[in-house]
Design an enzyme around this catalytic site. Structure first.
Site, PDB file in Angstrom:
ATOM      1  N   HIS A   1      -7.546  -5.959   0.315  1.00  0.00           N
ATOM      2  CA  HIS A   1      -6.386  -5.070   0.267  1.00  0.00           C
ATOM      3  C   HIS A   1      -5.245  -5.561   1.167  1.00  0.00           C
ATOM      4  O   HIS A   1      -4.073  -5.334   0.874  1.00  0.00           O
ATOM      5  CB  HIS A   1      -6.831  -3.658   0.690  1.00  0.00           C
ATOM      6  CG  HIS A   1      -5.722  -2.647   0.688  1.00  0.00           C
ATOM      7  ND1 HIS A   1      -4.944  -2.413  -0.431  1.00  0.00           N
ATOM      8  CD2 HIS A   1      -5.252  -1.805   1.657  1.00  0.00           C
ATOM      9  CE1 HIS A   1      -4.046  -1.460  -0.144  1.00  0.00           C
ATOM     10  NE2 HIS A   1      -4.207  -1.091   1.111  1.00  0.00           N
TER      11      HIS A   1
ATOM     12  N   SER B   1       0.823  -1.209   0.000  1.00  0.00           N
ATOM     13  CA  SER B   1       0.000   0.000   0.000  1.00  0.00           C
ATOM     14  C   SER B   1       0.863   1.268   0.000  1.00  0.00           C
ATOM     15  O   SER B   1       1.578   1.529  -0.963  1.00  0.00           O
ATOM     16  CB  SER B   1      -0.965  -0.068   1.195  1.00  0.00           C
ATOM     17  OG  SER B   1      -2.048   0.813   1.002  1.00  0.00           O
TER      18      SER B   1
END
Length: 276
Positions: free
Chosen positions: A254, A97
């Site tokens: 995610h 991320s």
């Protein structure tokens, strides 16, 4: 640019590969994360690849110093400094991320410091950050103001803002007993005002034109199949910035590394194992 000296955990392999002594893996967490989130995967990669693994805390996270500037050029400069200070060569960068964009920015800016990289669920594009991050900061500020003494109290305040227990536990991992209080009160160790200000541009990527800058070494992009961070339409742009890229889809949202650690381990090992 003023850099900060990054806190880190070093995970040493039980049997180091002789020529890999100074060719480490550097693992970088995402927003609100820290080196302790990457402890398990770092140990496993050190064991399986025989390489030293440094799990770092990026600025304004974990045990690393706080600084008013929080953007990708600054974070990439911190990691570049870290590589030089430790005399590391041929480093592999692995970032999730925010850590992925930091790795990508560093590879494009100073390719000589990087042998290859693994970008987990992020890409070299400008996107708007999901509104959930602003919501988390709002809730975390409320928790700070409430002078909680137990994590359960903090969780109760956070629950209306985030239904997933796993995400709440991840965020509450940033709580610690503050030294300047009564020793019982728990506060967030991340500087919430600095991160709140940074949110608007944490979706940005500092390099805009692949005609000007490219990374010509291997790069692995790992996507979560249930995540929206790396949509199909950005794949051509990834290929322009990182022409030697590979793409692997992993059954996960995610939080790829914690949701499907075994599939992630296999993908990374396949990518990093010496090619005959």
């Amino acid at each position: 640019m003023a850099t900060v000296s990054l806190a880190y955990d070093l995970h040493e392999p039980p049997t180091p590969v002789a020529d890999k002594q100074t060719a480490p893996i550097i693992v970088m967490h995402g927003l609100f994360g820290s080196k302790k989130n990457n402890r398990t995967i770092s140990k496993v990669l050190a064991r399986d690849l025989g390489r030293h693994v440094y799990a770092v805390d990026l600025r304004n996270h974990g045990d690393s110093p706080h600084n008013d500037r929080h953007d990708y050029p600054a974070m990439a400069a911190d990691v570049a400094d870290f590589i030089r200070q430790h005399g590391l060569k041929d480093s592999t960068l692995i970032g999730h991320s925010m850590g992925a964009k930091t790795a990508l920015a560093l590879a494009l800016h100073e390719p000589d410091l990087v042998a290859d990289l693994v970008a987990v669920d992020n890409a070299p594009v400008d996107v708007r950050l999901g509104s959930d991050f602003a919501r988390y900061i709002q809730a975390m500020k409320k928790i700070d103001a409430a002078d909680v003494t137990r994590q359960a109290e903090a969780d109760k305040i956070l629950e209306p803002y985030e239904k997933s227990l796993a995400v709440r536990q991840f965020l509450l991992g940033n709580l610690h007993r503050s030294a300047d209080g009564d020793g019982k009160t728990q506060k967030f160790r991340v500087p919430l005002p600095i991160l709140a200000k940074a949110l608007d541009h944490l979706g940005d990527f500092p390099f805009k034109d692949p005609g000007e800058v490219r990374f010509l070494k291997p790069a692995l992009f790992v996507r979560g199949t249930k995540s929206k961070y790396v949509p199909d339409e950005v794949i051509p742009l990834i290929g322009q910035f990182f022409p030697k890229f590979e793409l692997v889809d992993i059954e996960a949202g995610h939080w790829v590394i914690s949701e499907n650690p075994e599939a992630f381990r296999q993908a990374v090992i396949r990518f990093l194992e010496p090619k005959e």
